[in-house]
Motif scaffolding. Structure first.
Motif: not given
Length: 421
Positions: A41-56
């Motif tokens: 989904s485009h509106g889920t907090s956990e997806f953004y946070k996990i992607r950010a951590e993986l990206s880092k």
């Protein structure tokens, strides 16, 4: 068959308790030039946070050099300029994300992205220029914004290409920046601006090497011209052919990725943030039966599957940001428990805990059976989810890995004034 898959999930999945557990994915990534991180989904907090951590971790440990997202190029350029230190006006990412003023604003103007942008800026301050990380939007929608960017640049530099931009703007002016109005006129009345946008793209591409400077003007101009041409094609096509307009959009996103890679002399390594429906290989879904392609498929075919690593995401239940119909104000909605027999339901039946599943040669056949896989867009109706939000998918062919979070929460949007739809 369901019980067999549940047992296979139990045997193959590893627990996902905290971000350290993402190491199981990082160990799989070696020579790949592109890592695609999805979301259901485009509106889920956990997806953004996990992607950010993986990206880092991919940036720090694996040398990845840019983030490409399902967003508008001009708005993302504001982020790119900020994290690279070229923006001398804005002092915080909250100010920068005000550039995401086209609906749906919440996709990128949210607290989760603000935190990641600040990390990127701080990281870049410790790096030499050639190793600084970029942030780019690869979507096709910004027709008018991209023409505005071209006009401003060529007017400022008093370039001869200004005339071609003026011609394109004049052609589109009667449609008052309304994409559907242009699409109907172009598709049914043959009143289109194809010649103008093609000439504009051609003029800029022929002189691409003359726009070189320290702030990526050449790349910025080339991609904005490409958007102008492809967006015209997209809007002209969308009123008559949903399948082909989808394909135009995803091919465009790959083309922008290619332009970024070429601009940085093929030394770039990219992390792509998009919905599962874009990154998960379309050939492993019923999209293929309808003649649809997507970014994940095209990149695997173009680069070779070994050069691409795709991570899918999913949840069993929780809250999500979405709208009831296109252009409406967003709402916090409750996503009900996943449909019985769906992939997300099987993951839950295997255990109620969060987990990561790596697909490899030892287990691919265990997850080859098509199963419904949940997909929530910017427009969503929880009541009718069972009628159209599950995509039959061969999970081990669609992704290289899958991250499952049982209970998820809605994004935290920032207040942004929408310029126009």
């Amino acid at each position: 068959m369901e019980q067999e898959m549940i047992d296979s999930i139990r045997n193959c999945a590893v627990p996902f308790v905290d971000f350290h557990d993402l190491d199981v994915i990082l160990r799989e990534i070696d020579q790949q030039r592109l890592v695609l991180l999805g979301e259901s989904s485009h509106g889920t907090s956990e997806f953004y946070k996990i992607r950010a951590e993986l990206s880092k971790q991919l940036i720090v440990e694996k040398g990845f050099t840019f983030i490409a997202v399902e967003g508008d190029w001009p708005a993302c350029q504001a982020v790119n300029q900020y994290i690279k230190g070229w923006d001398r006006q804005n002092t915080h990412a909250r100010d920068v994300v005000q550039a995401f003023n086209r609906w749906p604003t919440w996709m990128w103007a949210n607290e989760e992205i603000v935190e990641f942008i600040e990390w990127l800026k701080q990281y870049n301050q410790t790096q030499p220029r050639e190793k600084q990380v970029g942030f780019y939007g690869i979507d096709v929608y910004s027709l008018w914004e991209s023409m505005d960017e071209l006009f401003r640049y060529f007017k400022k530099t008093n370039s001869p290409e200004l005339e071609a931009v003026r011609d394109a703007l004049a052609c589109f002016e009667p449609f008052n920046r309304q994409a559907e109005k242009y699409g109907v006129s172009a598709a049914f009345y043959h009143e289109d601006c194809r010649d103008e946008v093609v000439k504009l793209l051609t003029d800029i591409c022929l002189k691409r090497n003359t726009y070189f400077d320290d702030v990526e003007s050449g790349l910025n101009l080339e991609v904005n011209a490409l958007i102008t041409a492809n967006a015209e094609n997209y809007y002209r096509t969308m009123v008559t052919d949903d399948t082909e307009s989808w394909n135009i959009r995803d091919r465009h996103m790959v083309e922008v990725l290619n332009r970024i890679m070429t601009f940085f002399s093929h030394q770039a390594k990219g992390i792509v943030w998009e919905h599962n429906t874009h990154v998960g290989d379309a050939r492993a879904t019923d999209m293929a039966d309808e003649g649809m392609v997507n970014v994940g498929q095209i990149l695997r075919e173009q680069e070779g599957a070994e050069q691409i690593y795709i991570v899918g995401f999913g949840t069993h239940r929780g809250s999500v940001i979405a709208a009831s119909q296109w252009g409406d104000d967003f709402k916090i909605m409750i996503a009900p428990p996943a449909e019985a027999g769906s992939w997300e339901d099987l993951m839950y039946q295997a255990s109620a805990s969060n987990k990561i599943l790596i697909f490899n040669e030892n287990n691919k056949e265990l997850f080859h059976q098509p199963v419904g896989h949940r997909a929530i867009g910017v427009v969503y109706s929880p009541k009718y989810e069972h009628l159209g939000n599950y995509v039959p998918s061969k999970m081990s062919e669609r992704y290289n890995a899958f991250i499952y979070v049982t209970n998820t929460n809605a994004l935290q949007p920032l207040q942004v004034e929408i310029a126009y739809l």
